[in-house]
Design a protein around this motif. Sequence first.
Motif, short mmCIF file in Angstrom:
data_model
loop_
_atom_site.label_atom_id
_atom_site.label_comp_id
_atom_site.label_asym_id
_atom_site.label_seq_id
_atom_site.Cartn_x
_atom_site.Cartn_y
_atom_site.Cartn_z
N PHE A 65 0.82 -1.22 0.00
CA PHE A 65 0.00 0.00 0.00
C PHE A 65 0.85 1.28 0.00
N THR A 66 0.71 2.02 -1.07
CA THR A 66 1.40 3.31 -1.13
C THR A 66 0.74 4.27 -0.16
N ALA A 67 1.43 5.38 0.11
CA ALA A 67 0.87 6.40 1.00
C ALA A 67 -0.46 6.92 0.45
N VAL A 68 -0.61 6.91 -0.87
CA VAL A 68 -1.87 7.37 -1.47
C VAL A 68 -2.99 6.40 -1.12
N LEU B 159 6.12 -0.21 4.04
CA LEU B 159 5.42 0.49 2.96
C LEU B 159 6.32 0.62 1.75
N PRO B 160 5.78 0.40 0.54
CA PRO B 160 6.56 0.68 -0.66
C PRO B 160 6.66 2.20 -0.86
N GLY B 161 7.49 2.60 -1.80
CA GLY B 161 7.76 4.05 -1.95
C GLY B 161 6.86 4.76 -2.94
N GLY B 162 5.90 4.05 -3.52
CA GLY B 162 5.11 4.64 -4.61
C GLY B 162 4.21 5.77 -4.18
N GLU C 186 3.32 12.80 5.49
CA GLU C 186 2.69 12.53 6.80
C GLU C 186 2.51 11.02 7.00
N VAL C 187 2.04 10.33 5.94
CA VAL C 187 1.85 8.87 6.06
C VAL C 187 3.18 8.20 6.40
N SER D 56 9.92 2.18 5.47
CA SER D 56 9.34 2.43 4.15
C SER D 56 10.42 2.78 3.14
N ASN D 57 9.99 2.86 1.89
CA ASN D 57 10.84 3.33 0.81
C ASN D 57 10.28 4.65 0.29
N ALA D 58 11.07 5.29 -0.58
CA ALA D 58 10.59 6.53 -1.21
C ALA D 58 10.95 6.48 -2.69
N THR D 59 10.09 7.06 -3.51
CA THR D 59 10.36 7.11 -4.95
C THR D 59 10.33 8.55 -5.43
#
Length: 376
Positions: free
Chosen positions: A150-153, A181-184, A209-210, A221-224
Amino acid sequence: MSSRLAQLEEKLAQPLSAELSSRRLNFEEGVYLYTEAPTDWLKIQANKQREMRHGQKSFYNRNIHFEPTNKCVYACKFCAFYRKPTANEADGAWDYSFENLAETLSRYPQNQLTEIHITGGVHPERGVEYGEKLCRFIKELRPHIHIKAFTAVEISFFARKSGCSISEALARLRDAGLGSLPGGGAEIFDPEIRRKIAGAKAPAHQWLEVHECAHHLGIASNATILYGHIEQYSHRVSHMLQLRELQDKTSGFNAFIPLRYRNENNALSGFPEASPEEDLRNYAISRLLLDNIPHLKAYWVMLGLELAAESMDYGVDDLDGTVDDSTKIYSMAGGIEHPGLNSAGLEQLIRKRNREPIERDSLYQPILSNVKLLPN
Ligand code: V47
Ligand code: SF4
């Protein structure tokens, strides 16, 4: 020394290699690197930074992706994958059941996979309860698998739909088995560019924030970044500096994953894609700017194998995983059609670049070969 390099050194005030290891680059310097730094110079500097952190090690894992649905309430202009929530199979929409997921997992013997990566469209009817059920269902079938989902979105939509806070949504998902969390969904943080390419979907402050809440709850988590469309270098640098600032507070990001915009079958299709040299420069500058995120990942499914291998000389230390033909986000937008490599294939790719392949778990702990139970 070339005059360009001399100018660059002058701009950054000290001999560069010393400068880069002793203090962080600021916004102007980041933009300057994009516009002025010779590619060979970036390669040397980024490689030095990678080597300081990881020596000769390059990481990969054994994973599959699962994309539950491509029905989505948003309509990002760069996305080749989404369909309207009212679309049906004939329109190219899908909505997999838990039985479909069980069938997918049953193709893999117990312990062959260490991770399942789950992202998809933002389905209008789904809140936190759906995410919890999904995680519990997977954990029942595969208790040891790490769920990176689940992405932050998606998370911020879940919370809104279920009428709870982001923190509560995340805590409930964690308790149901979510591992990280993935970075998407990060795309590009600049509000104007983000609005143009991703419309109304979670603005940058919500994405951040997420991830901040996740880190506080012990969820890594990751970030993209999605680059190479209508953004400018200044937007890329500002995006990375916002990530760096959050990482200073939480230390919760494991990896940064630059994603080159792929231009097939979407509403931005007129735009040419970034060149391979631009990709490599972008990896190197990411490595130099993000001095507090440990890993820089080249997602080979998006990049292609040859360029992913080359990126290991430009600061990259991680190639993601085996994937096994389980994702459509990139094949629909112009990436590799049926992406899949076994671990021997990934190890060979890494060895060819004179690096030592390290199979890792989802939190970057090495998996020792004597506990690898199956050969894939
Ligand atoms: O947020 C969608 C991107 C992302 C296109 O965390 C596109 O380990 C390029 O986040 N061209 C989802 N990119 C994938 C993702 C990801 C992938 C691999 C590893 C990890 C990780 C995360 O895919 C979206 C969006 O930025 N995307 N369409 C496109 N046309
Ligand atoms: Fe939906 Fe994600 Fe595609 Fe945007 S990128 S349209 S949020 S599936």
